[in-house]
Design a protein around this motif. Structure first.
Motif, PDB file in Angstrom:
ATOM      1  N   ILE A  51     -18.784 -43.050 -33.681  1.00 54.58           N
ATOM      2  CA  ILE A  51     -19.074 -43.982 -32.456  1.00 54.58           C
ATOM      3  C   ILE A  51     -18.651 -43.457 -31.309  1.00 54.58           C
ATOM      4  O   ILE A  51     -19.440 -43.287 -30.264  1.00 54.58           O
ATOM      5  N   PRO A  52     -17.549 -42.853 -30.978  1.00 56.31           N
ATOM      6  CA  PRO A  52     -17.207 -42.209 -29.598  1.00 56.31           C
ATOM      7  C   PRO A  52     -17.767 -40.938 -29.385  1.00 56.31           C
ATOM      8  O   PRO A  52     -17.864 -40.753 -28.297  1.00 56.31           O
ATOM      9  N   VAL A  53     -18.322 -40.385 -30.431  1.00 55.10           N
ATOM     10  CA  VAL A  53     -19.149 -38.898 -30.151  1.00 55.10           C
ATOM     11  C   VAL A  53     -20.478 -39.318 -29.715  1.00 55.10           C
ATOM     12  O   VAL A  53     -20.836 -38.890 -28.716  1.00 55.10           O
ATOM     13  N   PHE A  54     -21.104 -40.379 -30.088  1.00 53.50           N
ATOM     14  CA  PHE A  54     -22.204 -40.893 -29.587  1.00 53.50           C
ATOM     15  C   PHE A  54     -22.236 -41.259 -28.020  1.00 53.50           C
ATOM     16  O   PHE A  54     -22.812 -41.191 -27.446  1.00 53.50           O
ATOM     17  N   ALA A  55     -20.878 -42.040 -28.043  1.00 52.97           N
ATOM     18  CA  ALA A  55     -20.834 -42.561 -26.562  1.00 52.97           C
ATOM     19  C   ALA A  55     -20.625 -41.479 -25.546  1.00 52.97           C
ATOM     20  O   ALA A  55     -21.294 -41.235 -24.472  1.00 52.97           O
ATOM     21  N   GLY A  56     -19.661 -40.400 -25.919  1.00 57.12           N
ATOM     22  CA  GLY A  56     -19.544 -39.256 -25.327  1.00 57.12           C
ATOM     23  C   GLY A  56     -20.897 -38.597 -24.873  1.00 57.12           C
ATOM     24  O   GLY A  56     -21.259 -38.175 -23.947  1.00 57.12           O
ATOM     25  N   TRP A  57     -21.763 -38.441 -25.924  1.00 58.68           N
ATOM     26  CA  TRP A  57     -22.901 -37.925 -25.762  1.00 58.68           C
ATOM     27  C   TRP A  57     -23.996 -38.579 -24.899  1.00 58.68           C
ATOM     28  O   TRP A  57     -24.563 -37.903 -23.976  1.00 58.68           O
ATOM     29  N   VAL A  58     -23.847 -39.813 -24.918  1.00 57.44           N
ATOM     30  CA  VAL A  58     -24.587 -40.502 -23.861  1.00 57.44           C
ATOM     31  C   VAL A  58     -24.360 -40.319 -22.622  1.00 57.44           C
ATOM     32  O   VAL A  58     -24.947 -40.074 -21.504  1.00 57.44           O
ATOM     33  N   ILE A  59     -22.868 -40.140 -22.400  1.00 59.02           N
ATOM     34  CA  ILE A  59     -22.350 -40.044 -21.009  1.00 59.02           C
ATOM     35  C   ILE A  59     -22.806 -38.672 -20.418  1.00 59.02           C
ATOM     36  O   ILE A  59     -23.219 -38.497 -19.410  1.00 59.02           O
ATOM     37  N   VAL A  60     -22.742 -37.466 -21.424  1.00 56.96           N
ATOM     38  CA  VAL A  60     -23.148 -36.386 -20.756  1.00 56.96           C
ATOM     39  C   VAL A  60     -24.451 -36.203 -20.556  1.00 56.96           C
ATOM     40  O   VAL A  60     -24.857 -35.651 -19.627  1.00 56.96           O
ATOM     41  N   LEU A  61     -25.477 -37.050 -21.399  1.00 54.55           N
ATOM     42  CA  LEU A  61     -26.771 -36.901 -21.050  1.00 54.55           C
ATOM     43  C   LEU A  61     -26.945 -37.782 -19.868  1.00 54.55           C
ATOM     44  O   LEU A  61     -27.926 -37.443 -18.888  1.00 54.55           O
ATOM     45  N   GLY A  62     -26.102 -38.738 -19.672  1.00 52.63           N
ATOM     46  CA  GLY A  62     -26.367 -39.335 -18.267  1.00 52.63           C
ATOM     47  C   GLY A  62     -25.841 -38.564 -16.939  1.00 52.63           C
ATOM     48  O   GLY A  62     -26.663 -38.815 -15.911  1.00 52.63           O
ATOM     49  N   ALA A  63     -25.041 -37.721 -17.190  1.00 49.25           N
ATOM     50  CA  ALA A  63     -24.387 -36.769 -16.203  1.00 49.25           C
ATOM     51  C   ALA A  63     -25.852 -35.800 -16.100  1.00 49.25           C
ATOM     52  O   ALA A  63     -26.141 -35.416 -14.735  1.00 49.25           O
ATOM     53  N   GLN A  64     -26.502 -35.666 -17.077  1.00 48.14           N
ATOM     54  CA  GLN A  64     -27.497 -34.621 -16.783  1.00 48.14           C
ATOM     55  C   GLN A  64     -28.698 -35.120 -16.189  1.00 48.14           C
ATOM     56  O   GLN A  64     -29.197 -34.619 -15.025  1.00 48.14           O
ATOM     57  N   HIS A  65     -28.910 -36.612 -16.345  1.00 44.02           N
ATOM     58  CA  HIS A  65     -29.832 -37.159 -15.780  1.00 44.02           C
ATOM     59  C   HIS A  65     -29.369 -37.268 -14.235  1.00 44.02           C
ATOM     60  O   HIS A  65     -30.465 -37.068 -13.393  1.00 44.02           O
ATOM     61  N   GLY A  66     -28.168 -37.514 -13.676  1.00 39.32           N
ATOM     62  CA  GLY A  66     -27.801 -37.540 -12.423  1.00 39.32           C
ATOM     63  C   GLY A  66     -27.965 -36.351 -11.727  1.00 39.32           C
ATOM     64  O   GLY A  66     -28.499 -36.383 -10.751  1.00 39.32           O
ATOM     65  N   GLU A  67     -27.881 -35.149 -12.566  1.00 38.60           N
ATOM     66  CA  GLU A  67     -28.065 -33.866 -11.681  1.00 38.60           C
ATOM     67  C   GLU A  67     -29.423 -33.519 -11.304  1.00 38.60           C
ATOM     68  O   GLU A  67     -30.028 -33.009 -10.495  1.00 38.60           O
ATOM     69  N   MET A  68     -30.478 -34.249 -12.477  1.00 33.40           N
ATOM     70  CA  MET A  68     -31.998 -34.141 -11.916  1.00 33.40           C
ATOM     71  C   MET A  68     -32.442 -35.113 -10.793  1.00 33.40           C
ATOM     72  O   MET A  68     -33.440 -34.635 -10.378  1.00 33.40           O
ATOM     73  N   GLN A  69     -31.445 -35.634 -10.262  1.00 30.72           N
ATOM     74  CA  GLN A  69     -31.820 -36.440  -9.281  1.00 30.72           C
ATOM     75  C   GLN A  69     -31.424 -35.935  -7.994  1.00 30.72           C
ATOM     76  O   GLN A  69     -31.598 -36.315  -6.807  1.00 30.72           O
ATOM     77  N   ARG A  70     -30.694 -34.852  -7.921  1.00 31.39           N
ATOM     78  CA  ARG A  70     -30.191 -34.101  -6.845  1.00 31.39           C
ATOM     79  C   ARG A  70     -31.780 -33.800  -6.129  1.00 31.39           C
ATOM     80  O   ARG A  70     -32.622 -33.223  -6.657  1.00 31.39           O
ATOM     81  N   PRO A  71     -31.753 -33.366  -4.788  1.00 30.33           N
ATOM     82  CA  PRO A  71     -33.015 -33.409  -4.124  1.00 30.33           C
ATOM     83  C   PRO A  71     -33.727 -32.093  -4.607  1.00 30.33           C
ATOM     84  O   PRO A  71     -34.856 -31.788  -4.892  1.00 30.33           O
ATOM     85  N   GLU A  72     -32.706 -31.160  -4.643  1.00 24.58           N
ATOM     86  CA  GLU A  72     -33.353 -29.547  -5.074  1.00 24.58           C
ATOM     87  C   GLU A  72     -33.966 -29.730  -6.173  1.00 24.58           C
ATOM     88  O   GLU A  72     -35.084 -28.863  -6.711  1.00 24.58           O
ATOM     89  N   ASN A  73     -33.560 -30.351  -7.286  1.00 24.95           N
ATOM     90  CA  ASN A  73     -33.842 -30.520  -8.633  1.00 24.95           C
ATOM     91  C   ASN A  73     -35.156 -31.362  -8.609  1.00 24.95           C
ATOM     92  O   ASN A  73     -36.161 -31.071  -9.342  1.00 24.95           O
ATOM     93  N   VAL A  74     -35.208 -32.471  -7.934  1.00 24.80           N
ATOM     94  CA  VAL A  74     -36.364 -33.386  -7.797  1.00 24.80           C
ATOM     95  C   VAL A  74     -37.619 -32.517  -7.159  1.00 24.80           C
ATOM     96  O   VAL A  74     -38.632 -32.446  -7.779  1.00 24.80           O
ATOM     97  N   VAL A  75     -37.233 -31.840  -6.137  1.00 24.59           N
ATOM     98  CA  VAL A  75     -38.327 -31.249  -5.407  1.00 24.59           C
ATOM     99  C   VAL A  75     -38.669 -30.027  -6.393  1.00 24.59           C
ATOM    100  O   VAL A  75     -40.195 -29.656  -6.621  1.00 24.59           O
ATOM    101  N   GLY A  76     -38.125 -29.283  -7.037  1.00 22.90           N
ATOM    102  CA  GLY A  76     -38.418 -28.206  -8.037  1.00 22.90           C
ATOM    103  C   GLY A  76     -39.084 -28.814  -9.157  1.00 22.90           C
ATOM    104  O   GLY A  76     -39.918 -28.178  -9.598  1.00 22.90           O
ATOM    105  N   GLY A  77     -38.591 -29.734  -9.946  1.00 21.52           N
ATOM    106  CA  GLY A  77     -39.285 -30.633 -11.035  1.00 21.52           C
ATOM    107  C   GLY A  77     -40.467 -31.009 -10.677  1.00 21.52           C
ATOM    108  O   GLY A  77     -41.535 -31.039 -11.581  1.00 21.52           O
ATOM    109  N   LEU A  78     -40.771 -31.614  -9.318  1.00 23.42           N
ATOM    110  CA  LEU A  78     -42.101 -32.133  -8.958  1.00 23.42           C
ATOM    111  C   LEU A  78     -43.164 -31.034  -8.512  1.00 23.42           C
ATOM    112  O   LEU A  78     -44.251 -31.135  -9.029  1.00 23.42           O
TER     113      LEU A  78
END
Length: 155
Positions: A126-153
């Motif tokens: 259970i904590p492994v899954f919780a930590g995994w979701v936290i890491v993926l949430g951080a990755q989502h956050g990084e995708m919202q940086r302006p340079e990542n949004v512009v590059g991704g778009l």
């Protein structure tokens, strides 16, 4: 906290029957809060997905990561639910006593032994899954940086 502190403290009880009973009582008291937190997380994820639907459809990689994170979240919820089922079995059989919350004593019934054996793994999954979701949430956050949004778009 549950696997280390609650189960560890319950294992220190003098009476073998109290070890599973106290652990089960603690987990049962925690369950409504855990369920509420999980529900809030899922509802917030749906709301955020709705608010970010344009970016989800246009920015490269966001949809894939969102689907991946959703799968991990739902698997974590399923593992948590299954642990609750096994915990209820342990609580029902608490009178048999045990070495600890997840450690059967010699002579335990097969049903208690099986439930405790599964909980021994699930309490760490259970904590492994919780930590995994936290890491993926951080990755989502990084995708919202302006340079990542512009590059991704642009891609």
């Amino acid at each position: 906290m549950g696997a280390i502190a609650l189960n560890g403290a319950a294992a220190a009880a003098k009476e073998p029957a109290d070890r599973t009973r106290l652990s089960s009582l603690g987990w049962r008291r925690w369950a409504p809060y855990q369920t509420a937190a999980l529900g809030a997380h899922i509802l917030a994820g749906i709301a955020m997905g709705w608010e970010n639907r344009d970016r989800l459809s246009k920015q490269q990689g966001v949809t894939r990561l969102t689907v991946y994170k959703s799968i991990v979240t739902l698997l974590g919820a399923a593992v948590t639910f299954y642990a609750g089922i096994q915990g209820a079995k342990v609580e029902k059989l608490a009178g048999e006593g045990a070495e600890g919350a997840t450690e059967p004593k010699p002579g335990s019934s097969d049903e208690l032994r099986s439930a405790q054996k599964q909980l021994k793994v699930l309490q760490w999954a259970i904590p492994v899954f919780a930590g995994w979701v936290i890491v993926l949430g951080a990755q989502h956050g990084e995708m919202q940086r302006p340079e990542n949004v512009v590059g991704g778009l642009a891609r």
